[in-house]
Design a protein around this motif. Structure first.
Motif, PDB file in Angstrom:
ATOM      1  N   GLU A 114       0.843  -1.200   0.000  1.00 35.16           N
ATOM      2  CA  GLU A 114       0.000   0.000   0.000  1.00 35.16           C
ATOM      3  C   GLU A 114       0.878   1.249   0.000  1.00 35.16           C
ATOM      4  N   ARG A 115       0.540   2.204  -0.857  1.00 38.87           N
ATOM      5  CA  ARG A 115       1.297   3.466  -0.905  1.00 38.87           C
ATOM      6  C   ARG A 115       0.848   4.379   0.225  1.00 38.87           C
ATOM      7  N   ARG A 116       1.833   4.942   0.907  1.00 34.20           N
ATOM      8  CA  ARG A 116       1.555   5.871   2.013  1.00 34.20           C
ATOM      9  C   ARG A 116       2.361   7.131   1.791  1.00 34.20           C
ATOM     10  N   ASP A 117       1.703   8.256   2.000  1.00 31.25           N
ATOM     11  CA  ASP A 117       2.369   9.545   1.822  1.00 31.25           C
ATOM     12  C   ASP A 117       3.257   9.869   3.008  1.00 31.25           C
ATOM     13  N   LEU A 118       4.406  10.440   2.709  1.00 30.63           N
ATOM     14  CA  LEU A 118       5.246  11.011   3.755  1.00 30.63           C
ATOM     15  C   LEU A 118       4.739  12.417   4.034  1.00 30.63           C
ATOM     16  N   ALA A 119       5.251  13.031   5.073  1.00 32.63           N
ATOM     17  CA  ALA A 119       4.848  14.394   5.414  1.00 32.63           C
ATOM     18  C   ALA A 119       5.224  15.349   4.277  1.00 32.63           C
ATOM     19  N   GLU A 120       4.446  16.418   4.130  1.00 37.21           N
ATOM     20  CA  GLU A 120       4.758  17.409   3.095  1.00 37.21           C
ATOM     21  C   GLU A 120       6.164  17.966   3.304  1.00 37.21           C
ATOM     22  N   LEU A 121       6.510  18.235   4.536  1.00 34.64           N
ATOM     23  CA  LEU A 121       7.874  18.619   4.877  1.00 34.64           C
ATOM     24  C   LEU A 121       8.583  17.361   5.348  1.00 34.64           C
ATOM     25  N   PHE A 122       9.453  16.817   4.501  1.00 37.46           N
ATOM     26  CA  PHE A 122      10.227  15.632   4.843  1.00 37.46           C
ATOM     27  C   PHE A 122      11.677  15.939   4.559  1.00 37.46           C
ATOM     28  N   PHE A 123      12.499  15.964   5.599  1.00 36.93           N
ATOM     29  CA  PHE A 123      13.895  16.377   5.502  1.00 36.93           C
ATOM     30  C   PHE A 123      14.756  15.359   6.231  1.00 36.93           C
ATOM     31  N   VAL A 124      15.742  14.808   5.520  1.00 41.07           N
ATOM     32  CA  VAL A 124      16.634  13.809   6.101  1.00 41.07           C
ATOM     33  C   VAL A 124      17.986  14.441   6.395  1.00 41.07           C
ATOM     34  N   ILE A 125      18.452  14.214   7.603  1.00 43.01           N
ATOM     35  CA  ILE A 125      19.817  14.556   7.978  1.00 43.01           C
ATOM     36  C   ILE A 125      20.493  13.227   8.270  1.00 43.01           C
ATOM     37  N   ALA A 126      21.356  12.794   7.365  1.00 44.02           N
ATOM     38  CA  ALA A 126      22.068  11.531   7.534  1.00 44.02           C
ATOM     39  C   ALA A 126      23.457  11.830   8.081  1.00 44.02           C
ATOM     40  N   THR A 127      23.970  10.928   8.889  1.00 46.10           N
ATOM     41  CA  THR A 127      25.287  11.140   9.470  1.00 46.10           C
ATOM     42  C   THR A 127      26.205   9.974   9.149  1.00 46.10           C
ATOM     43  N   GLU A 128      27.466  10.290   9.064  1.00 44.06           N
ATOM     44  CA  GLU A 128      28.518   9.294   8.949  1.00 44.06           C
ATOM     45  C   GLU A 128      29.675   9.745   9.814  1.00 44.06           C
ATOM     46  N   ASN A 129      30.263   8.817  10.522  1.00 47.46           N
ATOM     47  CA  ASN A 129      31.447   9.103  11.317  1.00 47.46           C
ATOM     48  C   ASN A 129      32.672   8.626  10.544  1.00 47.46           C
TER      49      ASN A 129
END
Length: 164
Positions: A114-129
């Motif tokens: 089933e397709r589900r919508d993400l929030a209109e404002l969707f912002f990813v902060i990914a981290t790497e060490n």
């Protein structure tokens, strides 16, 4: 926010442009603090995922659980259904599965067919060490286009601290 004003400006520029951010830096430089402060400052929902090799897609997307009281399945959203998602130390395999929802705001994900919508404002902060890569892998060059910006925070100068 005071403490790392250049990093704050870069993060806000990425948010405004619709791109996601990859923060590459050592532990203790304020990556989580910066993400939480951003969410708080714009009154957005914040969630964090610690990507480990044993993490399942349902741990990120969510899962339907059967409720015996009404004899129906009810969907419980995973952390991807938020405004600001902090993705900590992802493996290449996990990043590949989740990069579809990192493309732009308002994207959809498929969960249990089933397709589900993400929030209109969707912002990813990914981290790497840059240290302690056990169980994780560096981001392949082919996936760098998933991020609108990549930068390092660095340690806060002695005598200065984060203030909100």
């Amino acid at each position: 926010m005071k403490g790392l004003p250049d990093s704050t400006r870069k993060l806000l520029a990425a948010l405004a442009s619709g791109g996601h951010v990859l923060l590459e830096d050592f532990p203790g430089t304020g990556k989580t603090t910066l993400a939480k402060a951003l969410a708080r400052s714009i009154d957005a929902q914040f969630k964090r995922v610690q990507f480990t090799p044993d993490l399942l897609p349902s741990d990120i997307l969510g899962v339907s659980i059967f409720d015996q009281r009404d004899q129906q399945f009810h969907f419980h959203e995973g952390p991807v259904f938020t405004n600001i998602l902090l993705a900590m130390r992802s493996t290449a395999r996990r990043r590949g599965r989740n990069r579809r929802c990192w493309k732009r705001w308002g994207e959809q994900v498929s969960v249990e067919g089933e397709r589900r919508d993400l929030a209109e404002l969707f912002f990813v902060i990914a981290t790497e060490n840059p240290v302690e890569f056990r169980g994780t892998y560096p981001l392949p060059e082919a996936q760098m286009d998933r991020f609108g910006m990549q930068f390092k925070l660095g340690y806060v100068q002695p005598g200065r601290r984060w203030r909100f």
